[in-house]
Design an enzyme around this catalytic site. Sequence first.
Site, PDB file in Angstrom:
ATOM      1  N   GLY A   1       2.571   2.208  10.594  1.00 45.26           N
ATOM      2  CA  GLY A   1       3.515   3.313  10.400  1.00 45.26           C
ATOM      3  C   GLY A   1       4.234   3.724  11.669  1.00 45.26           C
TER       4      GLY A   1
ATOM      5  N   SER B   1       3.462  -2.216  10.228  1.00 51.32           N
ATOM      6  CA  SER B   1       4.926  -2.249  10.348  1.00 51.32           C
ATOM      7  C   SER B   1       5.530  -3.607   9.985  1.00 51.32           C
ATOM      8  CB  SER B   1       5.365  -1.809  11.748  1.00 51.32           C
ATOM      9  OG  SER B   1       4.958  -0.473  11.967  1.00 51.32           O
TER      10      SER B   1
ATOM     11  N   HIS C   1      -9.325   1.458   5.263  1.00 52.65           N
ATOM     12  CA  HIS C   1      -8.000   1.632   5.867  1.00 52.65           C
ATOM     13  C   HIS C   1      -8.120   2.593   7.047  1.00 52.65           C
ATOM     14  CE1 HIS C   1      -3.799   2.671   6.424  1.00 52.65           C
ATOM     15  NE2 HIS C   1      -3.512   1.573   5.759  1.00 52.65           N
TER      16      HIS C   1
ATOM     17  N   GLU D   1      -6.383   4.949   7.989  1.00 55.66           N
ATOM     18  CA  GLU D   1      -6.144   6.365   7.668  1.00 55.66           C
ATOM     19  C   GLU D   1      -7.388   6.993   7.049  1.00 55.66           C
ATOM     20  OE1 GLU D   1      -2.523   5.656   5.533  1.00 55.66           O
ATOM     21  OE2 GLU D   1      -1.561   5.114   7.418  1.00 55.66           O
TER      22      GLU D   1
ATOM     23  N   GLU E   1      -5.360  -4.876  10.664  1.00 58.54           N
ATOM     24  CA  GLU E   1      -4.311  -3.866  10.820  1.00 58.54           C
ATOM     25  C   GLU E   1      -4.523  -3.115  12.134  1.00 58.54           C
ATOM     26  OE1 GLU E   1      -2.468  -2.837   6.780  1.00 58.54           O
ATOM     27  OE2 GLU E   1      -4.049  -1.407   7.170  1.00 58.54           O
TER      28      GLU E   1
ATOM     29  N   LYS F   1       0.123   4.347  -0.327  1.00 58.46           N
ATOM     30  CA  LYS F   1      -0.474   5.575   0.243  1.00 58.46           C
ATOM     31  C   LYS F   1      -0.172   6.761  -0.679  1.00 58.46           C
ATOM     32  CE  LYS F   1       0.397   3.460   4.685  1.00 58.46           C
ATOM     33  NZ  LYS F   1       0.383   3.585   6.110  1.00 58.46           N
TER      34      LYS F   1
ATOM     35  N   ASN G   1       0.868  -1.185   0.000  1.00 61.00           N
ATOM     36  CA  ASN G   1       0.000   0.000   0.000  1.00 61.00           C
ATOM     37  C   ASN G   1       0.903   1.233   0.000  1.00 61.00           C
ATOM     38  OD1 ASN G   1      -1.830   2.029   0.456  1.00 61.00           O
ATOM     39  ND2 ASN G   1      -2.211   1.486   2.595  1.00 61.00           N
TER      40      ASN G   1
HETATM   41  C1  PEP Z   1      -0.662   0.133   5.854  1.00 58.11           C
HETATM   42  O1  PEP Z   1      -0.635   1.232   5.396  1.00 58.11           O
HETATM   43  O2  PEP Z   1      -1.605  -0.610   5.585  1.00 58.11           O
HETATM   44  C2  PEP Z   1       0.427  -0.289   6.740  1.00 58.11           C
HETATM   45  C3  PEP Z   1       0.317  -1.421   7.358  1.00 58.11           C
HETATM   46  O3  PEP Z   1       1.495   0.567   6.869  1.00 58.11           O
HETATM   47  P1  PEP Z   1       2.917   0.227   7.549  1.00 58.11           P
HETATM   48  O4  PEP Z   1       3.385  -1.093   6.989  1.00 58.11           O
HETATM   49  O5  PEP Z   1       3.819   1.352   7.166  1.00 58.11           O
HETATM   50  O6  PEP Z   1       2.695   0.122   9.022  1.00 58.11           O
END
Ligand code: PEP
Length: 264
Positions: free
Chosen positions: A175, A215, A97, A99, A169, A11, A9
């Site tokens: 992040g 992460s 998501h 975000e 998630e 973003k 992803n």
């Molecule tokens: C994501 O954006 O779905 C995500 C898991 O980001 P990150 O791997 O940077 O934590």
Amino acid sequence: MRNIIIAGNWKMNKDLDETRDFCSQLAQIGVSNHEDRVQTLVAPAFPFLKSALCALSNSQVLVAAQDVSVNDHGAFTGEVSVSMLASLEIKHCIIGHSERRQYHNETDAMVNRKLKKLLSANLKPIVCIGETLKQRDAGETNSIILSQLAGCFEDVGLNTGLECVIAYEPVWAIGTGRTATSIQAEEVHALIRDWLGKRYSIDIAENTHILYGGSVKAENIIELLFQKDIDGALIGGASLKIDDFTFMITAAKEVIRARSGEKK
Ligand code: PEP
């Protein structure tokens, strides 16, 4: 046995040249979904979906959108509809998501509408759910996950379980560099699979891919993928560098070989 999905992803990262460049490199690496039983996906920003598709056209790497509108067409400035994605031959779309939930007030009810629209157009939704740190610390993880599942999948019929993907998630791990331990992640994945079995059927629960996101990186992906109910990863930051991303694809291939007791 379910194959493994490795999804990047991106973003709001990578411009046109960077998208093309990354995708061309990925295409050259020659990811073979069928032989390796690892399906790779990247989700670039909307303006570059077509370029990513072109750069990956001779490969088996798929291109996903990062979101879609709840509306079909009309006066919705800045939005992109399911039929627009379908016209590009996009087959996958991330929805819900954290975000989007955090910065755009997206609710389970909206995710539910998006899910239905995507399914009716034969696009595969990647439905993101996950608890905040406050909720985890309050011991509410399971109830939050079950309530998000109930809300997102309200009145949603599934036939096989292959029509959609769920991504767990934990918000506190996205992040932040802080990953759920493989045990914490597996507990929630098992809960989601159990819910699918009760809500739909054992077959649907067995067929549905449940990805972990938060992460994920080269250092932790193998341990996560060895968990029984973790069928892949949705990767943000670590999917932006070609070396890290390809390392994780290779790691997934090794995990699937090891899981099926195959030698190299
Ligand atoms: C994501 O954006 O779905 C995500 C898991 O980001 P990150 O791997 O940077 O934590």
